[in-house]
Design an enzyme around this catalytic site. Structure first.
Site, short mmCIF file in Angstrom:
data_model
loop_
_atom_site.label_atom_id
_atom_site.label_comp_id
_atom_site.label_asym_id
_atom_site.label_seq_id
_atom_site.Cartn_x
_atom_site.Cartn_y
_atom_site.Cartn_z
N CYS A 254 -43.20 26.89 2.08
CA CYS A 254 -44.20 27.79 2.03
C CYS A 254 -44.72 27.74 3.41
O CYS A 254 -44.32 28.02 4.44
CB CYS A 254 -45.10 27.40 1.16
N HIS A 338 -41.99 28.67 -4.04
CA HIS A 338 -42.01 27.30 -4.19
C HIS A 338 -40.90 26.89 -5.49
O HIS A 338 -40.73 27.28 -6.45
CB HIS A 338 -43.19 27.26 -5.14
N GLU A 340 -39.91 24.28 -6.51
CA GLU A 340 -40.28 23.19 -7.58
C GLU A 340 -40.99 23.55 -8.74
O GLU A 340 -40.93 22.91 -9.89
CB GLU A 340 -41.25 22.15 -6.70
#
Length: 362
Positions: A254, A338, A340
């Site tokens: 990001c 993202h 994760e």
């Protein structure tokens, strides 16, 4: 409206007015102001609200019903909340989940985060899609005061919001095989959990110098997500360049992607209304696979500005914007989204394994 409900209004910088009711914390001056954006995720409202990347912004949830499963401290993505406020269509009157510790309304009050509910979020979202992100203000003040507050709000361009969210001092997370230093530009807890599967992570403030990082002799450096304008975090780009040129394997997510790109000559620009949600299709250009991704960013890297320096590795299939890059001559790569998060549910977790492989010298 029934007794006990406080009627308030949201006023945007263009003069648009939306009526609603107060939820969460009520500010003492009666006004909450920030840049209004919308998020299209269907679940995960607590993770969104506690994401430091929303510093300076008021989050509009496009999902009509919010708060039905409550909130738990285990799902918090940071030490608090950094958003300026939340906007919802319908706040659940009661919450029900075996993990829940409190209602969403109670969580907002706990973190002094104001909100407005009962609002026509469909109309607001259409306006933001047509006009782009707009500054806004809501609260108990009159409409004239709210308009003045909206128009005087600075937004997120030209401001270093990272300074508001970064950790004040270093700390260690996890106990994995490798040693990784993570720059905290607004890092999410779930990212730290993913990194801890492969490394012992030392999290450092955003202003930490390259000399200090290299003195720790890490096997890898991670560049975290974070809020605001990457151009305003200029010290970080100098540090990142020195770390990467020293041969340290580096991975960014990001804002980390934007800063790594800028460190090697890339240019960033602001998107009209950003990417905020858990349903963005991204194509991996190496494999052709499409990943369903979670995203939260207002700025983007111009892929042409990286010509000759890096290869573009991922693109957003909604608008063909740059979603990832890898430097050609140095051990560093990054993605805009993202990995994760779990919307796919775990389409992009391989990126952490690639980081481990890079640290192993493969």
């Amino acid at each position: 409206m029934s007794s006990g409900i406080t009627e308030i209004a949201l006023v945007l910088e263009d003069g648009s007015v939306f009526e609603g009711e107060a939820i969460g914390y009520v500010p003492e001056n009666g006004i909450a102001a920030g840049e209004v954006v919308f998020n299209t995720t269907l679940t995960g409202y607590q993770e969104v609200i506690s994401d430091p990347s929303y510093a300076g912004q008021i989050i509009t949830f496009t999902t009509a019903h919010i708060g039905n499963y409550g909130a738990t401290s285990l799902d918090a993505e940071s030490r608090g909340t950094f958003a300026r406020g939340v906007i919802v269509r319908d706040m659940a009157r009661r919450h029900s989940n075996w993990r829940s510790e409190q209602s969403l309304d109670a969580m907002l009050k706990q973190h002094n985060l104001p909100g407005i509910g009962g609002l026509d979020t469909r109309r607001l979202t259409r306006l933001l899609r047509d006009s782009g992100s707009l500054r806004g203000a809501f609260g108990t003040a009159d409409e004239k005061q709210l308009l003045a507050a909206a128009q005087s709000e600075r937004g997120t361009s030209g401001i270093n919001l990272v300074a508001e969210v970064t950790t004040p001092k270093p700390y260690t997370f996890g106990d994995g095989k490798f040693s990784v230093v993570a720059y905290d530009f607004g890092i999410k807890t779930t990212i730290l959990r993913c990194l801890s599967d492969i490394a012992t992570v030392t999290v450092v403030p955003a202003h930490t110098s390259a000399e200090e990082i290299l003195a720790m002799k890490p096997q890898g450096v991670f560049l975290s997500n974070g809020p605001g304008d990457p151009e305003m975090v200029s010290d970080a780009t100098n540090n990142i360049r020195a770390i990467v040129e020293a041969g340290t394997p580096t991975f960014g997510i990001c804002l980390g992607h934007q800063l790594l790109s800028r460190a090697f000559g890339g240019h960033t620009f602001k998107l009209p209304f950003g990417h905020h949600g858990g349903n963005h299709p991204v194509r991996n250009l190496a494999t052709g696979a499409v990943e369903i991704t979670s995203q939260n960013h207002n700025f983007c890297v111009d892929p042409d500005s990286l010509s000759g320096v890096a290869d573009i590795t991922h693109i957003n299939l909604n608008d063909n914007t740059n979603e990832g890059m890898r430097l050609r001559k140095l051990p560093a790569y990054s993605v805009q989204y993202h990995p994760e998060a779990g919307p796919g549910p775990h389409d992009s977790r391989y990126l952490f394994a690639e980081f481990a492989e890079m640290m192993e010298g493969k």
